[in-house]
Design an enzyme around this catalytic site. Structure first.
Site: not given
Ligand code: UD1
Ligand code: CA
Length: 459
Positions: A9, A12, A16, A23, A228, A333, A366, A387
């Site tokens: 995943l 997101g 934050r 991210k 986060n 370099r 140089y 140059y």
């Molecule tokens: C999430 C979990 C939480 C857990 C924590 C661990 C959920 C609802 N919560 O919370 O239980 O303790 O991770 O670190 O899952 N992402 C997407 N699409 C979205 C939303 C998020 O791809 O629509 C991805 C983000 O890029 C990230 C991951 O999912 O890599 C987790 O999302 P994030 O918003 O960081 O969740 P947490 O609040 O940390």
């Molecule tokens: Ca997270």
């Protein structure tokens, strides 16, 4: 063996982080977070990996390359919605699916493997990787029933006061029976504080359907740190740095001050090399055996041989041979190739230049866009004038040539094999092999000049 898949995943917004950089592309020890996760997963012989990407999709693809397939999540409606985007690529598959967050860069292949073993052994439909957190703020909490079995996961924001006292957290890594996962995803609602479709809700859905849900608790909480914000990013950096330094020390590298030594995740260092304080070794650098690196040295994407020393210097994107001495205060370099036994001394800058075996530029030079042969001596203050304000030109200095101090070699130009250039020369034409070239105004001495000045003054 059951087929194994992974969904990462990474779509997101990362609000934050307060950053214009996506991210999961924020680096930890020089490597994007999501790349750390994918590299660990790559050790597990998976049938298919799918990374869920959002608005910064192209940049993530560019980093990850063909190690993973990609699915686009156009709107970030939550982690369950994110997994849903893999439907076309995965929903019909039989096997086990690991779901993992792209913002947990410290997780290791060993821990994911232990989770997989546990999951396949217990024949559960879902297994959550959990950990015990001293400070569980922000994490989803694992809610167990009186028999100790997992009931559900509650997000921090949705949790009651009592639920918030639970210190067992959801690490965001899970194993699912793939079919059960996709069947349950369609039943997840967004009826919660954040109005999002939460992946952890799948646990409760499976549980209510009478399926077995299991939890595997890791004792390495620090592996599961979710990044986060920038504070967590600095914590991840610190933990990863220690882990990398320890690996090298256990492999036979001496690190004088590990707290002040920064080595990228992909660097390789040979035995008996000593790393002095204030050193950064970045990118995919390789360093040989018995080298002395630092103090205060920055090396990025370099290949360095054995018995070489780099002190108080910077070297990028170059090849450096065996028994080379560089520094203090040298700058290598990109696209330079420095052969064995070369000496590059203080205040010498080298750019896109090859240096043959045994050649020396010991002070204040140089040398750019040049091909320097073997056993060439570049005297103090030698400069390649490469140059003209528009284009760059090549300087060739053949084997055994001797360039006197403070010489300008105006490119394109060639100094032949064994030739000498007199100190202070400005060379505009090729110098034949074995010749001596003097290209400076002759000295004129005005006899008794001071006396005449005195006469002048008195009148
Ligand atoms: C999430 C979990 C939480 C857990 C924590 C661990 C959920 C609802 N919560 O919370 O239980 O303790 O991770 O670190 O899952 N992402 C997407 N699409 C979205 C939303 C998020 O791809 O629509 C991805 C983000 O890029 C990230 C991951 O999912 O890599 C987790 O999302 P994030 O918003 O960081 O969740 P947490 O609040 O940390
Ligand atoms: Ca997270």
């Amino acid at each position: 063996m059951t087929n194994r898949y992974a969904v990462i995943l990474a779509a997101g917004q990362g609000t934050r982080m307060k950053s214009s950089l996506y991210k999961v592309l924020h680096p930890v020890c020089g490597k994007p977070m999501v790349q750390h996760v994918i590299d660990q997963l790559s050790e597990l012989q998976l049938t298919k990996m799918i990374t869920i990407v959002g608005h910064g999709a192209e940049k993530v693809r560019a980093h990850v390359g063909d190690k993973s397939l990609f699915a686009l999540q156009e709107e970030q409606l939550g982690t369950a919605h994110a997994v849903m985007q893999a439907k076309d690529l995965l929903a019909d598959a039989e096997g086990t699916t690991i779901v993992i967050c792209g913002d947990t860069p410290l997780i290791t292949a060993e821990t994911i493997d232990a989770l997989l073993q546990h999951h396949e052994h217990t024949k559960a439909k879902a297994t959550i990787l959990t950990a015990y957190a001293e400070d569980p703020t922000g994490y989803g909490r694992i809610i167990r029933n009186e028999d100790g079995l997992v009931e559900k996961i509650v997000e921090h924001k949705d949790a009651t006061e009592e639920e918030r006292t639970v210190k067992e957290i959801n690490t965001g890594t899970y194993c699912f029976d793939n079919k059960a996962l996709f069947d349950s995803l369609s039943k997840v609602s967004n009826d919660n504080v954040q109005g999002e479709y939460y992946l952890p809700d799948v646990v409760e859905i499976l549980k209510q359907a009478g399926e077995v849900v299991s939890a595997y608790q890791t004792h390495h909480f620090e592996e599961t740190l979710g990044v986060n914000d920038r504070y967590a990013l600095s914590q991840a950096e610190e933990i990863m740095k220690k882990r990398i330094n320890k690996k090298h020390m256990l492999n036979g590298v001496t690190i004088i001050d590990p707290s002040n030594t920064y080595i990228s995740a992909d660097a390789q260092i040979g035995r008996d090399t000593v790393i002095y304080p204030g050193t950064m070794i970045q990118g995919a650098s390789t360093i040989g055996e018995r080298c002395e690196i630092g103090p205060n040295t920055e090396i990025k994407d370099c290949q360095i041989g054995n018995d070489t020393a780099l002190r108080h210097s910077v070297a990028h994107d170059s090849e450096i041979g065996h028994e080379v001495k560089i520094g203090p205060f040298a700058h290598i370099r990109p696209q330079s190739q420095i052969a064995d036994e070369v000496r590059i001394g203080n205040f010498v800058e080298i750019k896109k230049t090859s240096f043959g075996k045994g050649s020396k530029a010991s002070h204040l030079s140089y040398i750019g866009d040049a091909e320097v042969g073997e056993n060439v001596n570049l005297g103090c203050g030698s400069i390649t004038v490469n140059y003209d304000g528009k284009n760059k030109f090549l300087t060739k200095i053949e084997d055994g040539a001797f360039i006197g101090c403070n010489s300008n070699l105006i490119a394109p130009v060639r100094v032949g094999k064994g030739a000498y250039v007199a100190a202070g020369s400005t060379i505009t034409d090729d110098v034949p092999g074995n010749a001596l070239s003097i290209a400076r105004a002759r000295q004129v001495n005005k006899e008794d000049y001071a006396e005449k000045m005195d006469v002048h003054k008195k009148s």
